[in-house]
Scaffold this active site. Structure first.
Site, short mmCIF file in Angstrom:
data_model
loop_
_atom_site.label_atom_id
_atom_site.label_comp_id
_atom_site.label_asym_id
_atom_site.label_seq_id
_atom_site.Cartn_x
_atom_site.Cartn_y
_atom_site.Cartn_z
N TYR A 140 -9.64 4.21 0.13
CA TYR A 140 -9.24 2.69 -0.64
C TYR A 140 -7.85 3.30 -0.50
CZ TYR A 140 -8.35 0.20 -3.97
OH TYR A 140 -7.41 -1.31 -5.02
N LYS A 168 -11.69 0.80 2.49
CA LYS A 168 -11.32 -0.70 1.80
C LYS A 168 -9.63 -0.99 2.04
CE LYS A 168 -10.63 -2.74 -2.98
NZ LYS A 168 -10.61 -2.78 -4.35
#
Length: 299
Positions: A140, A168
């Site tokens: 992330y 992400k």
């Protein structure tokens, strides 16, 4: 052995609904998960930042995971679980505990925040975690929260770590590094849009899909947008992309997930719009602006 998850399409990081007594509204969470999958989402994410995971105690986190795992197992849908922080040893322990959830296909792990260990430290962190994690890792990358920038070369280094299967990407825009990464993305490494507002242009550049909080709303339209880019229907993709960018901008008109919870409550999908401190509920103006965007979509 790591299992490679189907990292494509729209994955929704679920809010954690709260009941009037302040506890987790498990029945509403289950209904929300089923509804999102009914609308065509590729999978769901539990215990992300949208789920206010940092404010949940251990029992509440287990309750959320039990609900999400049950839904995903029943539906044959992939479950991704948010885990980890800026302490490598604690992150490794948290990941080890995820082995108990057979419906889980990946863990969403943030780049170490606040500590800012530089790119070499970030790589060492993920190499250590991936070597022992029972699940593949999705990085992330959200530098405006972590304070840790990573360039395209640094992200490719992470992609070469066995067990790291995606990122992400939530850099607050589309910069040269995003263009470079998507122009030469490593094999079997999925770039997933993490800034809802920029989903459509990232899909146009080759992103595999997205992890999108605003896809709680008009889920089927977000799915249609991903399908349009994948199928080469550029006219439809542009039309949907512009409309959904407006919806996402409205949904993030106050700190996430306050507006989304306000809209879901207004729709009768969760019992309260409540969030936990330090967040405060969204104002009526932000909620009404998002509801208007939804009405304009016909959703």
């Amino acid at each position: 052995m790591h299992r490679l998850p189907p990292l494509h399409g729209v994955h929704v990081p679920l809010v954690t609904p709260f009941a009037a007594d302040g506890g987790v509204a498990e029945e509403a969470l289950e209904g929300l998960a089923h509804g999102i999958l009914d609308a065509g989402a590729a999978g769901i994410v539990a215990l992300g930042t949208t789920g206010e995971a940092a404010t949940l105690d251990a029992d509440e986190r287990l309750a959320v995971l039990a609900v999400c795992a049950r839904v995903c197992a029943a539906r044959g849908a992939p479950l991704t679980i948010g885990a980890g922080n800026n302490d490598t040893r604690a992150s490794a322990r948290a990941l080890a505990e995820l082995a108990r959830w057979p419906a889980a296909v990946a863990a969403l792990v943030p780049v170490p925040y606040f500590t800012r260990p530089a790119q070499a430290g970030v790589r060492a962190h993920f190499a250590h975690l991936a070597s022992a994690s029972p699940l593949p890792l999705i990085v992330y990358h959200i530098p405006y929260r972590t304070g840790q920038p990573l360039d395209a070369a640094g992200l490719r280094e992470l992609a070469r770590i066995p067990g790291v299967v995606g990122v992400k990407l939530a850099t607050g825009g589309i910069d040269q590094d995003a263009v470079d990464l998507l122009g030469e993305s490593p094999p079997d490494f999925a770039v997933l849009a993490g800034d809802d507002l920029f989903l459509s242009p990232l899909l146009a550049l080759g992103a595999a899909g997205g992890i999108l909080a605003s896809a709680h709303l008009a889920t089927d339209r977000f799915v249609a947008l991903a399908d349009a880019w994948r199928g080469g229907d550029v006219v439809r993709a542009r039309e949907l992309g512009h409309a959904l960018a407006g919806l996402s901008a409205a949904a993030f008109g106050a700190p996430n997930p306050t507006v989304i919870k306000g809209v879901l409550h207004a729709q009768g999908r969760i019992p309260t719009p409540d969030v936990r401190l330090p967040l405060l509920p969204a104002g009526r103006g932000s909620i009404d602006a998002t509801l208007k965007r939804l009405a304009d979509l016909g959703g």
